[in-house]
Write a protein that holds these residues in place. Structure first.
Motif: not given
Length: 326
Positions: A67, A39-40, A69, A36, A45
């Motif tokens: 994650n 970010g979380p 990003p 993904v 997410d």
């Protein structure tokens, strides 16, 4: 970029979870990493973490959300482009990573078609054009007429150059023959608060974040960037129905794997994604965000969709002035 919500694009072959042919029976042999590129804790997410256990159960191996990003999704996307093409790494791709970013940055170190194989569409989330409740205009046409009377006097917020909130406003100005002043924000919440407070006149925003303010009387919703209604914004017309045709762009998301991934592995992932998108918990989450799910957009249909999207994005980015040199 006049992107309508695709309607139930059919898979090119019958749905068979085990894949096409005996070759697929050995895949996957270990956990699948789902990158993904954000970010979380965000919408992307959270959606991936709800869908991952469903995918894992269908594949017979865990699907692990990772994650990565950075640079508006580019960092994570590049990492998947360089991953081993064996089906064990897949990407949560988007309109930004596969259509807008390549148009904005000619020096990008990946090509959305050359370096990725499409797996399955996830869905699309239209934007709302909103204005502060204290503003005098109650319809899109009233906003447009005010902008015509006072060229460049009205302002619009965006969540950054090249984002859907920016590009949609560029489309609106072109379609209506008006000029407005762009006010980009690094913080989406700050942009919306300034529209509520009247410091900025309008903004395109996702229904998930703007509709609570509409319901509470702080914002007014003027139109959707899609011809299809969404349950989260009942009664809000499309911009075309509200009197300004030609403003239709819908941020979307889809699954991709590195190019040269074996077709049998792609087919297995495609079938699992199709089944997972029909799961009630997955549907409830995504539809609650205002997303229209693409639960029948298989790999072949996604490839055709992407081939159509990329030139549209390039044209819109050029018109917006958002493209970078180099």
């Amino acid at each position: 970029m006049a992107t309508a919500l695709p309607r139930r694009a059919a898979l090119s072959a019958p749905f068979v979870l085990a894949g096409r042919g005996a070759e697929a029976q050995g895949f996957p042999t270990r956990p699948v990493v789902w990158v993904v590129p954000a970010g979380p804790g965000g919408i992307t997410d959270t959606g991936a973490r709800i869908a991952a256990p469903k995918l894992g159960a269908l594949l017979g191996q865990p699907v692990v959300v990772e994650n990565r990003p950075g640079a508006g999704g580019i960092v994570g996307t590049e990492s998947v482009a360089r991953a081993a093409p064996d089906g064990h790494t897949m990407l949560y791709g988007s309109q930004n990573t596969h259509a807008v970013a390549p148009a904005m940055q000619p020096g990008l170190r990946y090509d959305p078609q050359r370096d990725f194989a499409p797996v399955h569409g996830l869905g699309a989330s239209p934007n709302l054009l909103v204005t502060g409740a204290a503003r005098p205009w109650r319809t899109v046409l009233e906003l447009v007429e005010e902008a015509r009377r006072r060229p460049d006097a009205l302002s619009y917020a965006s969540t950054g150059v090249g984002t859907s909130s920016h590009l949609l406003a560029v489309m609106l100005q072109g379609a209506a023959g008006i000029g407005m002043t762009h006010v980009p924000y690094a913080n989406p919440a700050g942009a919306l608060q300034d529209v509520i407070a009247g410091r900025v006149d309008a903004m395109f925003d996702f229904p998930l974040t703007s509709m609570p303010h509409v319901r509470e009387g702080r914002l007014r919703a003027l139109g959707l960037s899609s011809g299809d209604p969404v349950p989260i914004a009942p009664g809000v017309p499309s911009l075309a129905a509200a009197g300004v045709p030609g403003v239709e762009l819908v941020p979307w998301a889809a699954l991709f794997v590195p190019a040269r991934t074996p077709p049998a592995a792609v087919a297995r992932l495609e079938a699992a994604a199709k089944a997972a998108l029909k799961d009630p918990a997955v549907r409830e989450y995504f539809e609650g965000t205002g997303t229209v799910l693409w639960d029948d957009m298989g790999a072949e249909a996604l490839g055709r969709f992407l081939a159509d999207e990329i030139p549209k994005a390039r044209d819109l980015v050029v018109r917006s002035g958002a493209a970078r040199s180099g």
